[in-house]
Design a protein around this motif. Structure first.
Motif, PDB file in Angstrom:
ATOM      1  N   THR A   9       0.836  -1.200   0.000  1.00 40.92           N
ATOM      2  CA  THR A   9       0.000   0.000   0.000  1.00 40.92           C
ATOM      3  C   THR A   9       0.869   1.248   0.000  1.00 40.92           C
ATOM      4  OG1 THR A   9      -1.782  -1.109   1.186  1.00 40.92           O
ATOM      5  CG2 THR A   9      -1.780   1.287   1.224  1.00 40.92           C
ATOM      6  N   LEU A  10       0.572   2.155  -0.926  1.00 43.49           N
ATOM      7  CA  LEU A  10       1.287   3.420  -1.018  1.00 43.49           C
ATOM      8  C   LEU A  10       0.408   4.520  -0.441  1.00 43.49           C
ATOM      9  CD1 LEU A  10       2.506   3.166  -4.744  1.00 43.49           C
ATOM     10  CD2 LEU A  10       3.541   2.161  -2.682  1.00 43.49           C
ATOM     11  N   PRO A  11       0.820   5.170   0.639  1.00 42.77           N
ATOM     12  CA  PRO A  11       0.016   6.276   1.163  1.00 42.77           C
ATOM     13  C   PRO A  11      -0.118   7.397   0.143  1.00 42.77           C
ATOM     14  CG  PRO A  11       1.716   5.596   2.727  1.00 42.77           C
ATOM     15  CD  PRO A  11       2.032   4.919   1.436  1.00 42.77           C
ATOM     16  N   PRO A  12      -1.102   8.281   0.301  1.00 40.83           N
ATOM     17  CA  PRO A  12      -1.216   9.420  -0.608  1.00 40.83           C
ATOM     18  C   PRO A  12       0.068  10.247  -0.600  1.00 40.83           C
ATOM     19  CG  PRO A  12      -3.131   9.274   0.830  1.00 40.83           C
ATOM     20  CD  PRO A  12      -2.123   8.307   1.354  1.00 40.83           C
ATOM     21  N   TYR A  13       0.410  10.781  -1.761  1.00 42.37           N
ATOM     22  CA  TYR A  13       1.538  11.713  -1.872  1.00 42.37           C
ATOM     23  C   TYR A  13       2.779  11.157  -1.166  1.00 42.37           C
ATOM     24  CZ  TYR A  13       0.785  16.330  -3.999  1.00 42.37           C
ATOM     25  OH  TYR A  13       0.665  17.383  -4.872  1.00 42.37           O
ATOM     26  N   SER A  14       3.246   9.995  -1.611  1.00 46.90           N
ATOM     27  CA  SER A  14       4.311   9.337  -0.861  1.00 46.90           C
ATOM     28  C   SER A  14       5.385   8.763  -1.768  1.00 46.90           C
ATOM     29  CB  SER A  14       3.727   8.208  -0.001  1.00 46.90           C
ATOM     30  OG  SER A  14       3.193   7.185  -0.837  1.00 46.90           O
ATOM     31  N   LEU A  15       6.528   8.502  -1.160  1.00 47.39           N
ATOM     32  CA  LEU A  15       7.638   7.763  -1.759  1.00 47.39           C
ATOM     33  C   LEU A  15       7.812   6.488  -0.952  1.00 47.39           C
ATOM     34  CD1 LEU A  15      10.204  10.725  -1.917  1.00 47.39           C
ATOM     35  CD2 LEU A  15       8.656   9.992  -3.727  1.00 47.39           C
ATOM     36  N   THR A  16       7.875   5.343  -1.645  1.00 44.44           N
ATOM     37  CA  THR A  16       8.058   4.066  -0.962  1.00 44.44           C
ATOM     38  C   THR A  16       9.169   3.294  -1.647  1.00 44.44           C
ATOM     39  OG1 THR A  16       5.739   3.946  -0.270  1.00 44.44           O
ATOM     40  CG2 THR A  16       6.979   1.880  -0.312  1.00 44.44           C
ATOM     41  N   LEU A  17      10.123   2.820  -0.869  1.00 41.39           N
ATOM     42  CA  LEU A  17      11.270   2.078  -1.386  1.00 41.39           C
ATOM     43  C   LEU A  17      11.218   0.639  -0.895  1.00 41.39           C
ATOM     44  CD1 LEU A  17      14.043   1.857  -2.779  1.00 41.39           C
ATOM     45  CD2 LEU A  17      15.076   2.692  -0.646  1.00 41.39           C
ATOM     46  N   LEU A  18      11.203  -0.308  -1.843  1.00 41.20           N
ATOM     47  CA  LEU A  18      11.273  -1.731  -1.526  1.00 41.20           C
ATOM     48  C   LEU A  18      12.654  -2.246  -1.905  1.00 41.20           C
ATOM     49  CD1 LEU A  18       7.939  -2.928  -3.224  1.00 41.20           C
ATOM     50  CD2 LEU A  18       8.220  -1.860  -0.981  1.00 41.20           C
ATOM     51  N   THR A  19      13.296  -2.998  -1.038  1.00 38.24           N
ATOM     52  CA  THR A  19      14.570  -3.634  -1.345  1.00 38.24           C
ATOM     53  C   THR A  19      14.413  -5.140  -1.165  1.00 38.24           C
ATOM     54  OG1 THR A  19      15.770  -1.683  -0.557  1.00 38.24           O
ATOM     55  CG2 THR A  19      17.023  -3.711  -0.837  1.00 38.24           C
ATOM     56  N   LEU A  20      14.657  -5.886  -2.256  1.00 43.37           N
ATOM     57  CA  LEU A  20      14.426  -7.326  -2.275  1.00 43.37           C
ATOM     58  C   LEU A  20      15.730  -8.070  -2.497  1.00 43.37           C
ATOM     59  CD1 LEU A  20      12.124  -5.840  -4.419  1.00 43.37           C
ATOM     60  CD2 LEU A  20      10.999  -7.961  -3.776  1.00 43.37           C
ATOM     61  N   LYS A  21      15.805  -9.262  -1.962  1.00 42.05           N
ATOM     62  CA  LYS A  21      16.923 -10.168  -2.190  1.00 42.05           C
ATOM     63  C   LYS A  21      16.614 -11.063  -3.387  1.00 42.05           C
ATOM     64  CE  LYS A  21      19.446  -8.960   1.388  1.00 42.05           C
ATOM     65  NZ  LYS A  21      20.795  -8.355   1.211  1.00 42.05           N
TER      66      LYS A  21
END
Length: 682
Positions: free
Chosen positions: A468-480
């Motif tokens: 879920t991405l909050p409104p007006y947001s930056l989200t960073l996922l780091t995966l192996k």
């Protein structure tokens, strides 16, 4: 950048007044705030394509500007804040001040110079930050000798190893094209004079230290004065400067302030970046000399048009930096570390001080009715820059990513250790987005990703949700990654024998490759064009006048797939011979429109009793406003020009004209059909 006073920036053109988008700030890390909406029940599809490699992240990628009028320039507090944000390049002595600044005396006649901002203080601060300097030599009121002496002091006397130097700031703003904000004492203000002086500067500076890299000032495509030909000139600023100075420089330096009437419009400007950098690279390759491919691109001033201190600024910074770096720009530099309060407003529920700085200057409006937070308080773009330093590291390869929602943007990077980082940007100020990720050419492990989020009104980066991405947001996922060893990726891609329908792709392979796969990037999806055990491949059935981006991947005998090569972009043209020829010309350009002329010749053996010329604009922001000498119609990006007149056989000609308009890079069509026959280009 010019300054009305030492703490306030004036962009050389009036900024459009901001129309605030008002929405409640984000309240939680994992979901939308109470009462906020979700845009749709179906999650946004996010495609991450490791088969479509982009540029490799350079060590100098994340940059900022600093200035001699900033009293905090040399302080440990600022250096440490910039270091914590991952800043690796800092520009000095500060925009248009560079063209009045004399380094030896540490003076800027007509401007304010703060105490303790001299070159040695700056270098000490840059070293504490862990950043390389980019130094602007004084073109406007200086000389090649003064610049060469600066190089000698920096790199011979002091051993600073300052590698990057640009000649002047925004020197096209010296009045030659009308607007004047950049100091320039030369009698001749033309691009020819600037280019000749760049040659003199570069030669003198490299005579002192041949290892330095020297940049010349160009203008960003579709930004003033791109497309304009000044009085007495034979070509535009970029074409003139590159034609003369190209063989003597190492990179082209541009700025980008795209503006925007409101926050949504400002955030939408990043859609132009791929085409802007492509157009700039085409100009460099066309006019920069025989070895123009070696010239790099730096973007040393950047800021948003609305919400400089609030979430639009953070979103724009992250989106623009990631897009520019993916396109091979070797450094992107925000304007500015500190700048000072402007006219405050409310943007998305937050107070915006209209301050172009990353950090608060701690000052107040003239009537003291509104004051900024304490000195050095980070504004929203600072947190975005800090999140970027977690997203991309030197040596990472940017890869293509896309989404099914125009208000959600995705960027991705693959790391040498196999990790994959995905940056997701929700540009909707009111609604959260659920997302579902899909991967091509990459298999993540079963371990949960590390998730970091920066939302509207947040004062720090925090843990977030992968879905879920909050409104007006930056989200960073780091995966192996779950993958093991892979063969070496192909390098040194080149295109040859490019026609209207075919192109031969060649590359350098590795000893562990059993075969190679050739892919065409189509947005975030890759289409396999073929495979071979050799190191070249001819692609057939291409469309005339179309831009293609391809990548090559290797597989070893066990079936393991390599990383993607860097991308290769080429454009198919028109046939060498045909029964018609077309010449397309921009005869008078004013920056967002132009007068165009198309000359059509029937080279066939039979007359054409009535004719239709058809072509397609390369982008969605180009159009025909009006036309003459024929009937003009446009549907989508397709244009048809029809006439009842006769084109005689064996050389009959017609000339038609139009007024064209554009709001982004103005890329010209290169494929035309006449009564359905593909024409050659004159």
């Amino acid at each position: 950048m010019q300054f009305a006073n030492p703490r306030r920036a004036a962009l050389g053109v009036a900024l459009i007044a901001a129309t605030a988008l008002v929405a409640p700030p984000a309240q939680g890390a994992f979901a939308a705030p109470p009462g906020s909406a979700r845009a749709a029940a179906t999650p946004v599809s996010v495609s991450v394509n490791a088969r479509a490699g982009l540029a490799t992240v350079p060590a100098t990628a994340l940059g900022v500007n600093d200035a001699i009028w900033d009293t905090t320039l040399g302080t440990d507090a600022v250096a440490d804040l910039l270091g914590d944000a991952g800043v690796k390049m800092i520009r000095y002595p500060g925009g248009s001040y560079a063209d009045i600044y004399h380094w030896e005396t540490h003076t800027a006649p007509g401007g304010y110079v703060a105490p303790n901002t001299d070159f040695d203080t700056f270098m000490a601060s840059a070293r504490r930050t862990g950043a390389e300097p980019m130094i602007i030599a004084n073109y406007g009121t200086g000389s090649a000798g003064e610049a060469a002496a600066w190089v000698r002091y920096a790199n011979v006397t002091k051993g600073y190893q300052a590698r990057y130097w640009t000649i002047g700031n925004e020197n096209y703003g010296n009045g030659h094209y009308g607007s004047a904000w950049e100091a320039d004492d030369h009698t001749d203000l033309s691009p020819t004079q600037y280019a000749n002086e760049v040659v003199a500067y570069a030669d003198a500076m490299k005579a002192v230290d041949p290892t330095i890299k020297v940049g010349a000032v160009l203008t960003m495509p579709a930004n003033w004065p791109d497309g304009l030909v000044g009085t007495g000139d034979s070509a535009t600023w970029n074409r003139t400067v590159l034609s003369i100075a190209g063989p003597h420089i190492d990179f082209a330096d541009v700025h980008w302030y795209p503006g925007g009437g409101n926050a949504a419009e400002a955030l939408g400007k990043t859609q132009y970046l791929d085409d802007s950098i492509y157009a700039l690279r085409q100009q460099i390759n066309s006019y920069g000399g025989a070895d123009a491919g070696r010239l790099g691109i730096s973007l040393t001033e950047l800021n948003v048009g609305v919400g400089q201190n609030t979430q639009p600024g953070a979103i724009f910074l992250a989106d623009a930096y990631a897009g520019l770096i993916a396109n091979g720009v070797f450094t992107v530099q925000w304007w500015n570390v500190h700048n000072g309060i402007g006219t405050p407003s409310t943007v998305a529920g937050q107070t915006d001080y209209n301050d172009f700085g990353l950090l608060s200057s701690g000052n107040c409006t003239a009537d003291n009715s509104v004051c900024e937070p304490p000195l050095n308080t980070p504004f929203a773009p600072y947190h975005a820059l800090k999140l970027l330093s977690s997203f991309i590291h030197p040596g990472d390869q940017m890869i293509r990513a896309g989404t099914s929602d125009p208000l959600v943007t995705a960027h991705a990077a693959r790391r040498p250790n196999g990790d994959l980082a995905v940056l997701l940007i929700n540009k909707d100020p009111a609604a959260a987005r659920d997302v579902a990720l899909d991967y091509s050419g990459y298999t993540p492990s079963s371990a949960a990703p590390v998730v970091l989020t920066y939302g509207n009104g947040d004062t720090a980066i925090h843990s977030g949700s992968a879905s879920t991405l909050p409104p007006y947001s930056l989200t960073l996922l780091t995966l192996k990654s779950s993958s093991g060893a892979s063969p070496k990726a192909p390098t040194r891609l080149a295109a040859s024998a490019v026609t209207d329908r075919t192109a031969t792709i060649s590359w350098s392979g590795g000893p562990d490759a059993a075969k190679y796969e050739i892919y065409r990037a189509n947005g975030a999806v890759s289409e396999q064009l073929g495979e071979t055990s050799g190191t070249s491949f001819t692609v057939h059935n291409l469309q005339p006048g179309r831009r293609y981006t391809v990548n090559v991947l290797a597989r070893d005998g066990a079936g393991n797939q390599s990383w993607s090569s860097a991308p290769l972009t080429f454009t198919t043209g028109a046939p060498a011979t045909s029964t018609c020829t077309v010449k397309f010309a921009d005869t008078n350009d004013w920056g967002n429109g132009y007068v165009g002329q198309i000359d059509i010749t029937n080279t066939g053996a039979a007359p054409l009793n009535g004719w239709t010329l058809a072509y397609t604009w390369p982008t969605t922001w180009q159009s025909v406003s009006s036309g003459w000498s024929a009937t003009w119609t446009q549907t989508g990006t397709g244009v048809r020009v029809t006439s009842d007149a006769t084109l005689a056989a064996n050389g009959g000609t017609a000339s038609v004209g139009f007024v064209g308009s554009y709001s982004g890079p103005n890329l010209f069509p290169v494929a035309f059909t006449l009564n359905g026959t593909l024409c050659s280009i004159a």
